[in-house]
Write an enzyme that holds these catalytic residues in place. Sequence first.
Site, mmCIF file in Angstrom:
data_model
loop_
_atom_site.group_PDB
_atom_site.id
_atom_site.type_symbol
_atom_site.label_atom_id
_atom_site.label_comp_id
_atom_site.label_asym_id
_atom_site.label_seq_id
_atom_site.Cartn_x
_atom_site.Cartn_y
_atom_site.Cartn_z
ATOM 1 N N LYS A 42 0.843 -1.207 0.000
ATOM 2 C CA LYS A 42 0.000 0.000 0.000
ATOM 3 C C LYS A 42 0.876 1.253 0.000
ATOM 4 O O LYS A 42 2.076 1.177 0.314
ATOM 5 C CB LYS A 42 -0.911 -0.030 1.237
ATOM 6 C CG LYS A 42 -0.175 -0.032 2.577
ATOM 7 C CD LYS A 42 -1.101 -0.445 3.724
ATOM 8 C CE LYS A 42 -0.358 -0.404 5.051
ATOM 9 N NZ LYS A 42 -1.162 -0.988 6.143
ATOM 10 N N ARG A 139 -10.712 -0.659 14.870
ATOM 11 C CA ARG A 139 -10.436 0.197 13.728
ATOM 12 C C ARG A 139 -11.309 -0.290 12.578
ATOM 13 O O ARG A 139 -12.310 0.323 12.276
ATOM 14 C CB ARG A 139 -8.932 0.103 13.408
ATOM 15 C CG ARG A 139 -8.370 1.281 12.705
ATOM 16 C CD ARG A 139 -6.860 1.190 12.561
ATOM 17 N NE ARG A 139 -6.424 0.056 11.760
ATOM 18 C CZ ARG A 139 -5.191 -0.102 11.303
ATOM 19 N NH1 ARG A 139 -4.259 0.802 11.577
ATOM 20 N NH2 ARG A 139 -4.858 -1.154 10.583
ATOM 21 N N TYR A 261 14.894 30.345 10.047
ATOM 22 C CA TYR A 261 13.648 31.084 10.331
ATOM 23 C C TYR A 261 13.414 31.224 11.831
ATOM 24 O O TYR A 261 13.662 30.284 12.606
ATOM 25 C CB TYR A 261 12.453 30.332 9.726
ATOM 26 C CG TYR A 261 12.288 30.493 8.233
ATOM 27 C CD1 TYR A 261 12.300 31.741 7.629
ATOM 28 C CD2 TYR A 261 12.096 29.381 7.426
ATOM 29 C CE1 TYR A 261 12.120 31.884 6.251
ATOM 30 C CE2 TYR A 261 11.905 29.507 6.053
ATOM 31 C CZ TYR A 261 11.923 30.762 5.471
ATOM 32 O OH TYR A 261 11.741 30.881 4.122
ATOM 33 N N MET A 314 11.372 24.396 3.929
ATOM 34 C CA MET A 314 10.776 23.525 2.912
ATOM 35 C C MET A 314 11.829 22.798 2.073
ATOM 36 O O MET A 314 11.714 21.606 1.796
ATOM 37 C CB MET A 314 9.857 24.328 1.982
ATOM 38 C CG MET A 314 9.085 23.436 1.018
ATOM 39 S SD MET A 314 8.118 24.343 -0.197
ATOM 40 C CE MET A 314 6.924 25.148 0.827
HETATM 41 C C1 PLP Z 1 -0.467 -1.877 6.904
HETATM 42 C C2 PLP Z 1 -1.025 -3.198 7.318
HETATM 43 C C3 PLP Z 1 -0.197 -4.341 7.376
HETATM 44 C C4 PLP Z 1 1.299 -4.263 7.246
HETATM 45 O O1 PLP Z 1 1.801 -3.757 8.464
HETATM 46 P P1 PLP Z 1 3.378 -3.630 8.734
HETATM 47 O O2 PLP Z 1 3.452 -3.211 10.159
HETATM 48 O O3 PLP Z 1 3.865 -2.576 7.805
HETATM 49 O O4 PLP Z 1 3.985 -4.951 8.462
HETATM 50 C C5 PLP Z 1 -0.796 -5.561 7.602
HETATM 51 N N1 PLP Z 1 -2.136 -5.668 7.818
HETATM 52 C C6 PLP Z 1 -2.953 -4.588 7.818
HETATM 53 C C7 PLP Z 1 -4.406 -4.765 8.089
HETATM 54 C C8 PLP Z 1 -2.420 -3.316 7.585
HETATM 55 O O5 PLP Z 1 -3.216 -2.250 7.611
#
Ligand code: PLP
Length: 375
Positions: A42, A139, A261, A314
């Site tokens: 992702k 979640r 800054y 930046m």
């Molecule tokens: C992002 C995610 C993972 C991977 O998690 P890592 O800690 O990066 O290995 C696995 N399962 C779910 C549901 C996630 O949201």
Amino acid sequence: MRHHDAPAHATGIITIDLATLVSNWRALAARVAPAECAAVVKADAYGLGAAKVVPALAAAGCRTFFVATFDETREVRALAPDADLFVLDGLVGAGSDYVAARAVPVLSSLDAVTQWSAHARAHGQRLAAALQVDTGLNRLGLEPSEIVALREAPELLKTLDLKLAMSHLACADDPGHPMNEAQRQRFDEARRLLPQARASLAASDGLMLGPVFHYDLVRPGYALYGGQAFRGGPTPVLPVVRMAARILQVRDVATGGSVGYSATWTAKTQRRIATIAAGYADGLFRTSSAADGETGGQAIVRGQRVPFAGRVSMDLVTLDVTDVPGEPVHRGDWAELIGPGLSIEDVGRSAKTIGYEVLTSLSRRFHRVYVGGGG
Ligand SMILES: *Cc1c(COP(=O)(O)O)cnc(C)c1O
């Protein structure tokens, strides 16, 4: 540090080692065998570039990928035509798009299951699905009451080909945390109420908790990219990312002179300040600024760790290079920002965040070099 792959005009360079990425995946796969090791790609493979990461892992034998959003499936499906592809955000929008992309939604509510099941019935197809149950993270995932409701409406799952039952751990980085075992038991209870399906609980840290957490498939992301979030000891992965920026100017600042800054940093004695071509637009968080009396971020210049001086802006960061021994630091030299002496966890800590956010914030304007590919 080698930078001869960078064009002469490059002000910043990110080096991504695909051979190490692949050996990390292999090391995790070996650790969890006979369970399968998937890859979470992702957010553009945590900022490293799905276009390079996905083909490298697929060529190494990775057969299952996870993305967060439906849009991410389009790219990954094209890169790994034969892989199983799961969408963690579940079903958002038209079911027919998921069917066309052969993307399997991770369904996390009774409502989503009902919608996907109706789509299957309307099209006279059995559709692949994953079910996520919530075991304490609160979640995404079915509640225990929804699992009972699902059991009482067996026609809902009849049209679905249940590929995976999964859940996600809240505290897997801490092997001593009681949540780990509590979530594992709740996961087992939920699975008893569900039809037979392969099971998955662990991500990068969870798979380090031992074989009882592996089930049929593990879903690491961060560890593949060299992340070491697990607090129970070193994990069998190596860093994948290096980042460096060019020094644009070196100047002497007299005692009492301020840098950056809002003049938050003052020279206590005469100091030598190097300005580098990297800032918060390149993933150097503004929270790693260093006001007087504060420790901010660090860089490595000629093998020596040096502190940030003043605000991160930046496009620029100022480093106090006064104590770098030997030859004077020059315009055009490189300052290492992530590398063997400066991990993504170090960078995250000094910015009051975590290595995950360091990776997903990596500069999009730095020159990128992929090494170790095609092997
Ligand atoms: C992002 C995610 C993972 C991977 O998690 P890592 O800690 O990066 O290995 C696995 N399962 C779910 C549901 C996630 O949201």
